[in-house]
Write a protein that holds these residues in place. Sequence first.
Motif, mmCIF file in Angstrom:
data_model
loop_
_atom_site.group_PDB
_atom_site.id
_atom_site.type_symbol
_atom_site.label_atom_id
_atom_site.label_comp_id
_atom_site.label_asym_id
_atom_site.label_seq_id
_atom_site.Cartn_x
_atom_site.Cartn_y
_atom_site.Cartn_z
ATOM 1 N N LYS A 15 0.838 -1.130 0.112
ATOM 2 C CA LYS A 15 -0.140 -0.016 -0.206
ATOM 3 C C LYS A 15 1.033 1.182 0.033
ATOM 4 N N ARG A 18 2.036 2.147 -3.353
ATOM 5 C CA ARG A 18 0.825 2.278 -4.227
ATOM 6 C C ARG A 18 1.158 1.568 -5.491
ATOM 7 N N LEU A 20 0.188 -1.298 -8.087
ATOM 8 C CA LEU A 20 -1.094 -2.061 -8.790
ATOM 9 C C LEU A 20 -0.815 -3.594 -8.625
ATOM 10 N N GLN A 22 -3.148 -7.369 -7.855
ATOM 11 C CA GLN A 22 -4.399 -8.337 -7.762
ATOM 12 C C GLN A 22 -4.048 -9.052 -6.735
ATOM 13 N N TYR A 56 7.483 4.393 -11.015
ATOM 14 C CA TYR A 56 6.843 3.160 -10.609
ATOM 15 C C TYR A 56 7.578 2.034 -10.520
ATOM 16 N N GLU A 160 -11.184 2.107 0.248
ATOM 17 C CA GLU A 160 -10.015 1.857 -0.713
ATOM 18 C C GLU A 160 -9.760 3.001 -1.563
ATOM 19 N N PHE A 162 -7.648 4.967 -4.486
ATOM 20 C CA PHE A 162 -7.054 4.810 -5.934
ATOM 21 C C PHE A 162 -6.218 6.131 -6.315
ATOM 22 N N HIS A 163 -4.820 5.756 -6.365
ATOM 23 C CA HIS A 163 -4.207 6.800 -6.941
ATOM 24 C C HIS A 163 -3.931 6.964 -8.270
ATOM 25 N N TRP A 165 -2.047 5.857 -10.574
ATOM 26 C CA TRP A 165 -1.916 4.913 -11.797
ATOM 27 C C TRP A 165 -2.465 3.661 -11.492
ATOM 28 N N HIS A 166 -3.573 3.861 -10.936
ATOM 29 C CA HIS A 166 -4.598 2.811 -10.552
ATOM 30 C C HIS A 166 -5.925 2.681 -11.303
ATOM 31 N N HIS A 169 -7.241 -1.238 -12.026
ATOM 32 C CA HIS A 169 -7.933 -1.704 -11.091
ATOM 33 C C HIS A 169 -9.177 -1.119 -10.411
#
Length: 241
Positions: A15, A18, A20, A22, A56, A160, A162-163, A165-166, A169
């Motif tokens: 987290k 940050r 991505l 699954q 990233y 949840e 979402f930043h 680059w999310h 998802h």
Amino acid sequence: EPEAAKMRKMLKYLKFFRLLAQISKVKGSKVNDGMPDALSIKVNGPASLFENTQKYGLQLASFFPAVCDMKKWKLKAVIKINEKELKLSLDENTGLVSHYKNFSCYVPEEIVMFHKLFKEKAHDWEICGHASFLDLGSQELVFPDFSFRETSGGRTIHLELFHRWHATHLTELFNACSQNPQLPLIIGVDKFLADKPEIAELLAGSKFFQESGFTFRDFPGVDKVLGVLRKKAEGQEARLL
């Protein structure tokens, strides 16, 4: 990893950077103290992004030592360099040791401030000490950024975030939420991401987001989170009636 605390620590790194990811529960795994003892985590690489790929990639590399701290682990990656496709395979037998020691003691300033202001403003809700997972079905799990417990009724609702680059998802989670609108979940979307045409269209057409979502810049404010949290709780009560 049979120790729930160590598993939470690894997910905290996930987290924090940050990434991505699954996350799914390995079939046959047992739940110990609110945490499965075996997880499968698929983390997207920087090649899946359109921008900020170098940053990233550094986040992904920085996360890897957290995996090495597990008692049992194995990692597989496919790396593309020009026209070549290379495969990397590692596990606990390689002898790699994590240099992360005191991360569990580190809490970013914005999170410290959020906890402080939330406690001052929200007398009907409290932040749970540690978040448990939210089961989306088909073995897929969400490990929320925050979990909130109602002080009177005892119900729990998760948050949840979402930043920037999310995007991928976010779309996947929206599909799950549309099939199960009863999920005790609220969603925050960074404005950098929300302003993208395809995401803006997705948010505008989502009934779930209209009822259970909000946008933020960099990090959400307490008032906005609390407003959507109370709205979500009221909606759940209305459905029960």
